[in-house]
Design an enzyme around this catalytic site. Structure first.
Site, PDB file in Angstrom:
ATOM      1  N   GLY A 261       0.814  -1.213   0.000  1.00  0.00           N
ATOM      2  CA  GLY A 261       0.000   0.000   0.000  1.00  0.00           C
ATOM      3  C   GLY A 261       0.845   1.258   0.000  1.00  0.00           C
ATOM      4  N   VAL A 262       0.158   2.377   0.199  1.00  0.00           N
ATOM      5  CA  VAL A 262       0.862   3.657   0.174  1.00  0.00           C
ATOM      6  C   VAL A 262       1.404   3.967   1.565  1.00  0.00           C
ATOM      7  CG1 VAL A 262      -0.430   4.643  -1.715  1.00  0.00           C
ATOM      8  CG2 VAL A 262      -1.309   4.891   0.602  1.00  0.00           C
ATOM      9  N   GLY A 263       2.380   4.859   1.612  1.00  0.00           N
ATOM     10  CA  GLY A 263       2.854   5.356   2.899  1.00  0.00           C
ATOM     11  C   GLY A 263       4.261   4.891   3.216  1.00  0.00           C
ATOM     12  N   ASN A 264       4.792   5.514   4.254  1.00  0.00           N
ATOM     13  CA  ASN A 264       6.190   5.270   4.605  1.00  0.00           C
ATOM     14  C   ASN A 264       6.414   3.863   5.138  1.00  0.00           C
ATOM     15  OD1 ASN A 264       6.973   7.885   3.910  1.00  0.00           O
ATOM     16  ND2 ASN A 264       6.101   8.644   5.817  1.00  0.00           N
ATOM     17  N   GLU A 287      -0.661  -1.764  -6.975  1.00  0.00           N
ATOM     18  CA  GLU A 287      -1.403  -0.658  -7.576  1.00  0.00           C
ATOM     19  C   GLU A 287      -0.445   0.433  -8.063  1.00  0.00           C
ATOM     20  OE1 GLU A 287      -5.068   0.900  -5.427  1.00  0.00           O
ATOM     21  OE2 GLU A 287      -3.573   2.414  -4.982  1.00  0.00           O
ATOM     22  N   ASN A 377      -7.262  10.191   3.735  1.00  0.00           N
ATOM     23  CA  ASN A 377      -7.150  10.088   2.280  1.00  0.00           C
ATOM     24  C   ASN A 377      -8.380   9.379   1.718  1.00  0.00           C
ATOM     25  OD1 ASN A 377      -4.504  11.192   2.362  1.00  0.00           O
ATOM     26  ND2 ASN A 377      -3.719   9.199   2.942  1.00  0.00           N
ATOM     27  N   GLY A 381      -7.136   1.475  -2.814  1.00  0.00           N
ATOM     28  CA  GLY A 381      -7.234   0.109  -3.336  1.00  0.00           C
ATOM     29  C   GLY A 381      -7.125  -0.941  -2.242  1.00  0.00           C
TER      30      GLY A 381
HETATM   31  N1  COA Z   1      -5.705   8.474  14.779  1.00  0.00           N
HETATM   32  C1  COA Z   1      -5.459   9.730  14.383  1.00  0.00           C
HETATM   33  N2  COA Z   1      -4.407  10.088  13.625  1.00  0.00           N
HETATM   34  C2  COA Z   1      -3.538   9.124  13.282  1.00  0.00           C
HETATM   35  C3  COA Z   1      -3.712   7.786  13.662  1.00  0.00           C
HETATM   36  C4  COA Z   1      -4.855   7.474  14.449  1.00  0.00           C
HETATM   37  N3  COA Z   1      -5.099   6.234  14.847  1.00  0.00           N
HETATM   38  N4  COA Z   1      -2.704   7.072  13.164  1.00  0.00           N
HETATM   39  C5  COA Z   1      -1.919   7.912  12.471  1.00  0.00           C
HETATM   40  N5  COA Z   1      -2.425   9.151  12.560  1.00  0.00           N
HETATM   41  C6  COA Z   1      -1.889  10.364  11.919  1.00  0.00           C
HETATM   42  C7  COA Z   1      -0.370  10.490  12.065  1.00  0.00           C
HETATM   43  O1  COA Z   1      -0.035  11.100  13.301  1.00  0.00           O
HETATM   44  C8  COA Z   1      -0.048  11.361  10.865  1.00  0.00           C
HETATM   45  O2  COA Z   1      -0.418  12.696  11.171  1.00  0.00           O
HETATM   46  P1  COA Z   1       0.418  13.957  10.614  1.00  0.00           P
HETATM   47  O3  COA Z   1       0.229  13.932   9.134  1.00  0.00           O
HETATM   48  O4  COA Z   1      -0.227  15.108  11.292  1.00  0.00           O
HETATM   49  O5  COA Z   1       1.842  13.692  11.028  1.00  0.00           O
HETATM   50  C9  COA Z   1      -1.021  10.860   9.799  1.00  0.00           C
HETATM   51  O6  COA Z   1      -2.090  10.222  10.515  1.00  0.00           O
HETATM   52  C10 COA Z   1      -0.397   9.856   8.831  1.00  0.00           C
HETATM   53  O7  COA Z   1       0.213   8.857   9.578  1.00  0.00           O
HETATM   54  P2  COA Z   1       1.523   8.090   9.028  1.00  0.00           P
HETATM   55  O8  COA Z   1       1.911   7.098  10.096  1.00  0.00           O
HETATM   56  O9  COA Z   1       2.555   9.054   8.562  1.00  0.00           O
HETATM   57  O10 COA Z   1       0.859   7.369   7.807  1.00  0.00           O
HETATM   58  P3  COA Z   1       1.329   6.669   6.492  1.00  0.00           P
HETATM   59  O11 COA Z   1       2.095   7.576   5.606  1.00  0.00           O
HETATM   60  O12 COA Z   1       1.947   5.369   6.812  1.00  0.00           O
HETATM   61  O13 COA Z   1      -0.136   6.424   5.854  1.00  0.00           O
HETATM   62  C11 COA Z   1      -2.491   5.885   5.897  1.00  0.00           C
HETATM   63  C12 COA Z   1      -1.104   5.726   6.572  1.00  0.00           C
HETATM   64  C13 COA Z   1      -3.426   4.903   6.559  1.00  0.00           C
HETATM   65  C14 COA Z   1      -2.980   7.315   6.076  1.00  0.00           C
HETATM   66  C15 COA Z   1      -2.307   5.566   4.375  1.00  0.00           C
HETATM   67  O14 COA Z   1      -1.704   4.324   4.225  1.00  0.00           O
HETATM   68  C16 COA Z   1      -3.643   5.551   3.647  1.00  0.00           C
HETATM   69  O15 COA Z   1      -4.160   6.586   3.274  1.00  0.00           O
HETATM   70  N6  COA Z   1      -4.216   4.330   3.432  1.00  0.00           N
HETATM   71  C17 COA Z   1      -5.512   4.143   2.800  1.00  0.00           C
HETATM   72  C18 COA Z   1      -5.418   3.846   1.343  1.00  0.00           C
HETATM   73  C19 COA Z   1      -4.609   2.629   1.027  1.00  0.00           C
HETATM   74  O16 COA Z   1      -4.416   1.754   1.861  1.00  0.00           O
HETATM   75  N7  COA Z   1      -4.122   2.561  -0.197  1.00  0.00           N
HETATM   76  C20 COA Z   1      -3.265   1.521  -0.669  1.00  0.00           C
HETATM   77  C21 COA Z   1      -3.999   0.470  -1.345  1.00  0.00           C
HETATM   78  S1  COA Z   1      -3.178  -0.131  -2.761  1.00  0.00           S
END
Ligand code: COA
Length: 499
Positions: A261-264, A287, A377, A381
């Site tokens: 998936g997406v993200g760090n 994806e 977001n 997918g």
């Molecule tokens: N409640 C509130 N905020 C939360 C949280 C929670 N349980 N968990 C994380 N956060 C906040 C973090 O503090 C961070 O905030 P900031 O931007 O103010 O620093 C933000 O959410 C993002 O967290 P991070 O750990 O940096 O996320 P990430 O880059 O690993 O992405 C998702 C995580 C879930 C947001 C991202 O994977 C996503 O949008 N997924 C949905 C779509 C998907 O899965 N696509 C792939 C399919 S092919």
């Protein structure tokens, strides 16, 4: 001036073609291959119209998230009234959460069929980035396929953004096919991640092409953060689990294709898999093709990848264009309907690795709505991959905001992927394999393995005092942690400062 028989049009001509209230389908899946010049023109036009007291707001569809020109600049100009199917920009996100923009958050494999069937009404104009268009309507797309072939087929009018910055050889990666509408749909003959079943170009009726806008700008793709300690620990747990599965004979020696998936966190897991000597070279059926995947191909660890978008920094995109004889044997770019197709994911036995914001003690996952109300977001997918994969893994750090938030909660206030689609959950604390476990066993495992130690006593107490049928819950307390956060700024106010 004309290019291949199509008129090159000015900003004035572009804005005269697009009216207040129109539905515009832009190319792009993430910032890759996103329309760039036309959104900028529309943002300026919207500001001018608003200054004269006239309304100008459009309905925007893209493949997934998009470049800043759409989700930030157009949004800042208050030019978006409705958006689907995914977004990732701060300005637009804030507008959605203030109820100023309607947002349809949906599974990305459904987008083309939904739009093709007319569920969202007519598409007035498609704006599609391409490297070339022929007089007979063959459109060679750039860094993503997304749903652009469908936009070209269904829109009333089409504007092509001809981007000279991209290598025309990118089309050698493309495998484009539009599926006929149900019930006249045949088998999709993708038998391996790199199977090709279509054409290197999309098609448009040349009579619909109202003009070409020339551009020379790279995709606005930013590099990921460096792996941090938390994501490295999550990656280590995932790798250890996959190795054990292989040793137990539940993963074949040649491995299963992976999706990330997406993200760090997802990026760190991929990098970790690449480095590990005991993980054999593997394929991906995913994806988005991300930076870390390019490094894995170059190192010989990734044998090939199927995706719908090349979401990689411009230098890496140039490297692909300059070495196409090599990369065209390793990468296939498909429409998102095929890259994310449930049947193919199931057929290939994909191992899906996605990221959650939070999970509950039974394995329901929230990836999209903070505190159940504010969209981050979207589901993206994750749904099609999680539901149809051979192994479905969700990852998240155990705490967020310095410990004020626990990512393991009694009940998630929004569900993107439910307990029936989630098999393995992982935090930096550990990995919980939920396969074959009943609800209370799942809860025990998740609390003891994945929850941050500071939150374990609360979660155990929640179960102990709950009302139990098949599942234990206390409907008066199931959102207590979320309510605490909203009220006191920490899920466990008395502990937040100690963490
Ligand atoms: N409640 C509130 N905020 C939360 C949280 C929670 N349980 N968990 C994380 N956060 C906040 C973090 O503090 C961070 O905030 P900031 O931007 O103010 O620093 C933000 O959410 C993002 O967290 P991070 O750990 O940096 O996320 P990430 O880059 O690993 O992405 C998702 C995580 C879930 C947001 C991202 O994977 C996503 O949008 N997924 C949905 C779509 C998907 O899965 N696509 C792939 C399919 S092919």
């Amino acid at each position: 001036m004309k290019i291949d028989g199509y008129p090159v049009i000015s900003k004035q001509e572009v804005v005269s073609l697009i009216k207040d209230g129109d539905t515009i389908a832009f190319s792009g899946f993430t910032a890759a291959g996103a329309a760039k010049a036309v959104p900028v023109m529309l943002a300026e036009h919207a500001k001018q119209e608003h200054a004269h007291g006239r309304s100008f707001r459009i309905r925007v569809i893209t493949g997934a998230s998009s470049g800043d020109y759409i989700d930030n600049d157009l949004a800042e100009a208050n030019a978006i009234s409705w958006r689907a199917p995914y977004q990732g920009g701060k300005t637009l996100r804030d507008q959605i959460n203030r109820q100023e923009v309607e947002y349809v958050d949906m599974h990305l494999s459904h987008v083309a069929q939904t739009v093709g069937a007319g569920f969202f009404g007519r598409v007035d104009v498609a704006v599609v980035e391409a490297t070339h268009i022929t007089p007979d309507g063959r459109v060679y797309l750039s860094a993503s396929i997304g749903a652009s072939p469908t936009w070209l087929a269904c829109a009333d009018k089409v504007i092509i953004e001809l981007n000279h910055c991209h290598s025309p050889r990118l089309s050698e990666l493309a495998d484009i096919v539009i599926m006929p509408p149900p019930p006249r749909r045949n088998n999709i003959n993708v038998q391996t991640p790199l199977s090709k079943i279509g054409w290197p170009y999309a098609q448009v009726d040349p009579k619909k092409v109202v003009g070409i806008v020339e551009n020379n700008e790279p995709d606005q793709v930013a590099a990921f953060n460096l792996e941090d300690d938390t994501s490295k620990r999550i990656a280590d747990h995932v790798i250890e689990f996959l190795l054990k599965e292989k040793l137990a004979g539940r993963i074949p020696p040649e491995f299963f294709p992976l999706q990330a998936g997406v993200g760090n966190t997802a990026n760190a897991v991929l990098a970790g898999l690449g480095r590990h000597p005991d993980i054999p070279p593997f394929y991906m059926y995913s994806e988005v093709f991300q930076d870390s995947m390019m490094d894995l191909i170059d190192a010989g660890k990734l044998l090939g990848a199927s995706a719908t978008a090349l979401t990689i920094v411009p230098e890496k995109l140039r490297q692909i264009g300059d070495n196409m004889d090599f990369y065209s044997r390793k990468i296939v770019l498909r429409p998102q309907e095929i890259s994310n197709h449930p049947g193919i994911i199931r057929r290939l036995g994909v191992v899906a690795m996605n990221t959650a914001l939070e999970m509950d003690i039974y394995g329901n996952v929230n990836s999209s709505h903070v505190m159940g109300t504010h969209v981050m977001n979207g589901v993206g997918g994750s749904g099609e991959f999680a539901r149809n994969s051979h192994l479905s893994i969700f990852m998240t750090p155990s705490i967020a905001k310095g410990g004020k938030i626990s990512a393991v909660v009694p009940m998630v206030p929004h569900v993107d992927n439910n307990e029936h689609s989630v098999q393995i959950v992982v935090t930096e604390q550990g990995l919980a394999d939920l396969r074959g476990l009943g609800p209370l066993e799942r809860a025990e495992k998740i609390i003891n393995t994945c929850a941050h130690p500071s939150y374990r006593p609360y979660l155990r107490d929640y179960i102990a005092k709950g009302t139990c049928g098949h599942i234990c819950h206390d409907l008066t307390r199931c959102f207590e942690l979320h309510r605490n956060f909203t009220e006191y700024g920490a899920m466990l106010p008395e502990m937040a400062s100690d963490l």
